[in-house]
Design a protein around this motif. Structure first.
Motif, PDB file in Angstrom:
ATOM      1  N   GLY A 133      -3.651   4.048  -5.435  1.00 14.69           N
ATOM      2  CA  GLY A 133      -2.491   3.187  -5.216  1.00 14.69           C
ATOM      3  C   GLY A 133      -2.576   2.451  -3.892  1.00 14.69           C
ATOM      4  O   GLY A 133      -2.237   1.270  -3.804  1.00 14.69           O
ATOM      5  N   TRP A 134      -3.036   3.161  -2.847  1.00 13.84           N
ATOM      6  CA  TRP A 134      -3.180   2.538  -1.527  1.00 13.84           C
ATOM      7  C   TRP A 134      -4.202   1.399  -1.593  1.00 13.84           C
ATOM      8  O   TRP A 134      -3.976   0.310  -1.065  1.00 13.84           O
ATOM      9  CB  TRP A 134      -3.625   3.583  -0.513  1.00 13.84           C
ATOM     10  N   GLY A 194      -2.754  -1.563  -3.522  1.00 14.87           N
ATOM     11  CA  GLY A 194      -1.745  -2.226  -2.703  1.00 14.87           C
ATOM     12  C   GLY A 194      -2.345  -3.064  -1.590  1.00 14.87           C
ATOM     13  O   GLY A 194      -1.853  -4.156  -1.281  1.00 14.87           O
ATOM     14  N   LEU A 209       2.698   1.590  -3.516  1.00  5.56           N
ATOM     15  CA  LEU A 209       1.846   1.984  -4.626  1.00  5.56           C
ATOM     16  C   LEU A 209       1.210   3.356  -4.419  1.00  5.56           C
ATOM     17  O   LEU A 209       0.948   4.068  -5.395  1.00  5.56           O
ATOM     18  CB  LEU A 209       0.780   0.922  -4.879  1.00  5.56           C
ATOM     19  N   ALA A 210       0.984   3.753  -3.167  1.00  5.07           N
ATOM     20  CA  ALA A 210       0.513   5.118  -2.920  1.00  5.07           C
ATOM     21  C   ALA A 210       1.602   6.117  -3.303  1.00  5.07           C
ATOM     22  O   ALA A 210       1.315   7.162  -3.911  1.00  5.07           O
ATOM     23  CB  ALA A 210       0.135   5.292  -1.449  1.00  5.07           C
ATOM     24  N   LEU A 258      -4.720   9.793  -6.864  1.00  4.12           N
ATOM     25  CA  LEU A 258      -3.828   8.726  -7.325  1.00  4.12           C
ATOM     26  C   LEU A 258      -3.141   8.016  -6.158  1.00  4.12           C
ATOM     27  O   LEU A 258      -2.906   6.809  -6.216  1.00  4.12           O
ATOM     28  CB  LEU A 258      -2.818   9.282  -8.315  1.00  4.12           C
ATOM     29  N   SER A 292       3.477   9.793  -9.767  1.00  2.00           N
ATOM     30  CA  SER A 292       2.985   9.892 -11.143  1.00  2.00           C
ATOM     31  C   SER A 292       2.172  11.164 -11.333  1.00  2.00           C
ATOM     32  O   SER A 292       2.241  11.783 -12.411  1.00  2.00           O
ATOM     33  CB  SER A 292       2.167   8.660 -11.510  1.00  2.00           C
ATOM     34  N   SER A 299       0.825  -1.204   0.000  1.00  2.00           N
ATOM     35  CA  SER A 299       0.000   0.000   0.000  1.00  2.00           C
ATOM     36  C   SER A 299       0.861   1.257   0.000  1.00  2.00           C
ATOM     37  O   SER A 299       0.597   2.196  -0.765  1.00  2.00           O
ATOM     38  CB  SER A 299      -0.919   0.016   1.223  1.00  2.00           C
ATOM     39  N   VAL A 308       3.902   5.601  -5.578  1.00  2.00           N
ATOM     40  CA  VAL A 308       3.967   5.586  -7.040  1.00  2.00           C
ATOM     41  C   VAL A 308       2.856   6.453  -7.629  1.00  2.00           C
ATOM     42  O   VAL A 308       3.073   7.207  -8.577  1.00  2.00           O
ATOM     43  CB  VAL A 308       3.895   4.136  -7.571  1.00  2.00           C
ATOM     44  N   GLY A 309       1.650   6.361  -7.066  1.00  2.00           N
ATOM     45  CA  GLY A 309       0.538   7.179  -7.545  1.00  2.00           C
ATOM     46  C   GLY A 309       0.794   8.658  -7.343  1.00  2.00           C
ATOM     47  O   GLY A 309       0.545   9.479  -8.239  1.00  2.00           O
TER      48      GLY A 309
END
Length: 110
Positions: free
Chosen positions: A58-59, A62, A24-25, A54, A31, A21, A27-28
């Motif tokens: 991502g969270w 994940g 990917l948070a 985003l 981005s 989580s 990464v969001g």
């Protein structure tokens, strides 16, 4: 979510803060900042609602990836333990050795 079977509902839920989580948070969020930078806008100050959206997406992704990962590992553990119960002759307990039996005798060279 649809990609985790109903059997996985018996597992405890993963923690809200887990590595997938958080990763990917991040990464969001990055981005969204990259999109701002490409469009020549201030990366941190413009489109804060997109950054938040985003990061939240991502969270969420994940969290569900962690749920699927926990299900996969528990399924593998269950299958392995079942195999060990069905074939006990392959997993006989080994005789315990002392440390002195394992290590070679020490002879100092002078």
């Amino acid at each position: 979510m649809g990609f985790v079977p109903d059997v996985a509902k018996s597992l405890p839920p993963p923690g809200i803060v887990n590595r997938n989580s958080v990763w990917l948070a991040g990464v969001g969020w990055c981005s969204a900042m990259l999109h701002n930078a490409i469009n020549h806008r201030p990366p941190l100050k413009a489109g804060v609602h997109r950054q938040f959206l985003l990061a939240t997406v991502g969270w969420f992704i994940g969290y569900h990836i962690t749920k699927y990962e926990n299900y996969t590992f528990s399924r593998l553990d269950r299958d392995m333990n079942e195999y060990m119960k069905q074939h006990p002759e392959e997993f006989a307990p080994k005789e315990k050795k002392t440390f002195a039996e394992i290590v070679e005798p020490f002879h100092p060279v002078r």
